[in-house]
Design an enzyme around this catalytic site. Structure first.
Site, short mmCIF file in Angstrom:
data_model
loop_
_atom_site.label_atom_id
_atom_site.label_comp_id
_atom_site.label_asym_id
_atom_site.label_seq_id
_atom_site.Cartn_x
_atom_site.Cartn_y
_atom_site.Cartn_z
N SER A 145 0.88 -1.18 0.00
CA SER A 145 0.00 0.00 0.00
C SER A 145 0.91 1.23 0.00
O SER A 145 2.08 1.13 0.39
CB SER A 145 -0.85 0.00 1.27
OG SER A 145 -1.51 1.25 1.43
N TYR A 158 -1.83 0.38 10.77
CA TYR A 158 -1.83 -0.09 9.37
C TYR A 158 -0.52 0.29 8.67
O TYR A 158 0.08 -0.55 7.98
CB TYR A 158 -3.03 0.49 8.64
CG TYR A 158 -3.20 -0.02 7.23
CD1 TYR A 158 -3.33 -1.39 6.96
CD2 TYR A 158 -3.27 0.86 6.14
CE1 TYR A 158 -3.50 -1.85 5.66
CE2 TYR A 158 -3.45 0.40 4.85
CZ TYR A 158 -3.56 -0.96 4.60
OH TYR A 158 -3.73 -1.42 3.31
P1 NAP Z 1 -11.11 -6.43 0.71
O1 NAP Z 1 -12.14 -6.29 -0.35
O2 NAP Z 1 -11.52 -6.25 2.14
O3 NAP Z 1 -10.35 -7.82 0.53
C1 NAP Z 1 -9.50 -8.35 1.51
C2 NAP Z 1 -9.30 -9.82 1.23
O4 NAP Z 1 -8.37 -10.34 2.19
C3 NAP Z 1 -10.59 -10.61 1.34
O5 NAP Z 1 -10.66 -11.52 0.27
C4 NAP Z 1 -10.41 -11.35 2.66
O6 NAP Z 1 -11.06 -12.63 2.57
C5 NAP Z 1 -8.92 -11.52 2.71
N1 NAP Z 1 -8.43 -11.77 4.06
C6 NAP Z 1 -8.47 -10.95 5.13
N2 NAP Z 1 -7.96 -11.56 6.20
C7 NAP Z 1 -7.61 -12.81 5.80
C8 NAP Z 1 -7.05 -13.94 6.45
N3 NAP Z 1 -6.79 -13.92 7.77
N4 NAP Z 1 -6.80 -15.06 5.74
C9 NAP Z 1 -7.10 -15.10 4.43
N5 NAP Z 1 -7.64 -14.07 3.74
C10 NAP Z 1 -7.89 -12.95 4.44
O7 NAP Z 1 -9.95 -5.33 0.51
P2 NAP Z 1 -8.93 -5.06 -0.71
O8 NAP Z 1 -8.87 -3.60 -0.86
O9 NAP Z 1 -9.21 -5.90 -1.89
O10 NAP Z 1 -7.56 -5.49 0.00
C11 NAP Z 1 -6.62 -6.37 -0.58
C12 NAP Z 1 -5.22 -5.94 -0.18
O11 NAP Z 1 -4.94 -4.66 -0.72
C13 NAP Z 1 -4.98 -5.82 1.33
O12 NAP Z 1 -3.70 -6.32 1.65
C14 NAP Z 1 -5.02 -4.31 1.56
O13 NAP Z 1 -4.27 -3.93 2.69
C15 NAP Z 1 -4.40 -3.82 0.27
N6 NAP Z 1 -4.69 -2.44 -0.09
C16 NAP Z 1 -5.98 -1.97 -0.20
C17 NAP Z 1 -6.20 -0.64 -0.53
C18 NAP Z 1 -7.58 -0.06 -0.64
O14 NAP Z 1 -7.73 1.18 -0.60
N7 NAP Z 1 -8.62 -0.86 -0.80
C19 NAP Z 1 -5.12 0.21 -0.78
C20 NAP Z 1 -3.83 -0.30 -0.69
C21 NAP Z 1 -3.63 -1.61 -0.35
P3 NAP Z 1 -11.86 -13.39 3.73
O15 NAP Z 1 -12.47 -12.32 4.60
O16 NAP Z 1 -12.86 -14.19 2.97
O17 NAP Z 1 -10.84 -14.22 4.41
#
Ligand code: NAP
Length: 257
Positions: A145, A158
């Site tokens: 991120s 975070y």
């Molecule tokens: P999201 O829609 O909330 O997806 C998060 C995913 O991670 C879900 O599929 C969730 O699946 C999985 N997850 C969470 N805890 C887990 C665990 N203990 N074991 C296995 N899977 C787990 O959010 P997203 O934005 O797509 O996030 C994906 C990544 O991008 C994350 O690392 C986040 O920090 C990063 N990111 C996001 C943003 C943003 O603004 N959205 C920006 C920069 C970076 P389950 O709940 O089904 O396990």
């Protein structure tokens, strides 16, 4: 969960956190590029739907649980033994909880963020690296991120976790020198997914405010970058890619209309 049956000679790519957002979109983009995605997450029904849609394999995975990661890795090894090499790993599972300032930091939320983003990425990477090396042409992509590159008020748990995840990932670049494995860090800014909903414990109104008045990235924007990095020729290593909405300059500074 679906039976381990890639059913073709497509190379395997593991995508963690593939039940929503960036992970689900990445599984779709990589499948379109000819990969066989192996999708891991805790919400197995959603995972199965996406796996069915893209012709992938859904496997339960909780990256915070060492036994779950071991069982997941054993199933991936079975797929490899079946003849399809593991050539890709997208470390995507993770997220944020809360926006407390340091003075009121919540240790449970810190632990959740460290377990899922940092130790989760460590566990999965450690378990699958031997298979990636054995494939003769592996690639580890980690979704960190911009929170891994800067800090912002209320974001310490975070940003600390994402800095640590980035440090872990970037360490691989040197440690794997001489091995046939590439490493790419992708650091997005604001992406509209379930991320904010998770961060604010299901509070939809609060989550919606994050994207109010801006045009955020969507999961597909990041997935396209994942697929691009993984489709370069084997000698090309894209080390770090930062992408943000045009409306965002830093973690805290947005142009809101
Ligand atoms: P999201 O829609 O909330 O997806 C998060 C995913 O991670 C879900 O599929 C969730 O699946 C999985 N997850 C969470 N805890 C887990 C665990 N203990 N074991 C296995 N899977 C787990 O959010 P997203 O934005 O797509 O996030 C994906 C990544 O991008 C994350 O690392 C986040 O920090 C990063 N990111 C996001 C943003 C943003 O603004 N959205 C920006 C920069 C970076 P389950 O709940 O089904 O396990």
């Amino acid at each position: 969960m679906s039976a381990p049956n890639p059913g073709s000679d497509r190379p395997l790519v593991v995508v963690t956190g593939a039940s929503s957002g960036i992970g689900a979109a990445s599984a779709r983009a990589l499948a379109a590029d000819g990969w066989h995605p192996v999708l891991g997450a805790r919400r197995v029904e959603r995972l199965q739907e996406i796996a069915d849609e893209v012709g992938g394999t859904a496997l339960p995975l909780d990256v915070t649980d060492a036994d779950s990661v071991a069982a997941f890795a054993a199933s991936v090894r079975e797929l490899v033994d079946g003849g399809a090499p593991l050539r890709g790993l997208v470390n995507n599972a993770g997220g944020a909880q809360g926006t407390e300032k340091v003075i009121e930091a919540d240790e449970d939320k810190w632990r959740w963020m460290w377990e899922s983003n940092v130790l989760g990425t460590l566990r999965v990477t450690k378990a699958l690296l031997p298979l990636l090396i054995d494939s003769g042409d592996g690639h580890v992509v980690t979704i960190t991120s911009i929170a891994g590159l800067e800090v912002y008020d209320g974001g310490s748990g975070y940003t600390a976790a994402k800095h640590a995840e980035g440090a872990l990932h970037r360490t691989l670049r040197g440690e794997l020198l001489g091995e046939p494995v590439r490493v790419t860090e992708i650091a997005p800014g604001a992406v509209e997914t379930e991320f904010a909903l998770v961060r604010f414990d299901g509070d939809e109104a609060r989550a919606a405010k994050v994207y109010e008045g801006i045009t955020p990235l969507v999961a597909d924007d990041v997935a396209e970058v994942v697929a691009f990095a993984m489709s370069r020729p084997s000698h090309v290593n894209l080390d770090t890619i930062v992408l943000k909405p045009r409306d965002q300059a830093t973690g805290m500074r947005f142009h809101r209309r």
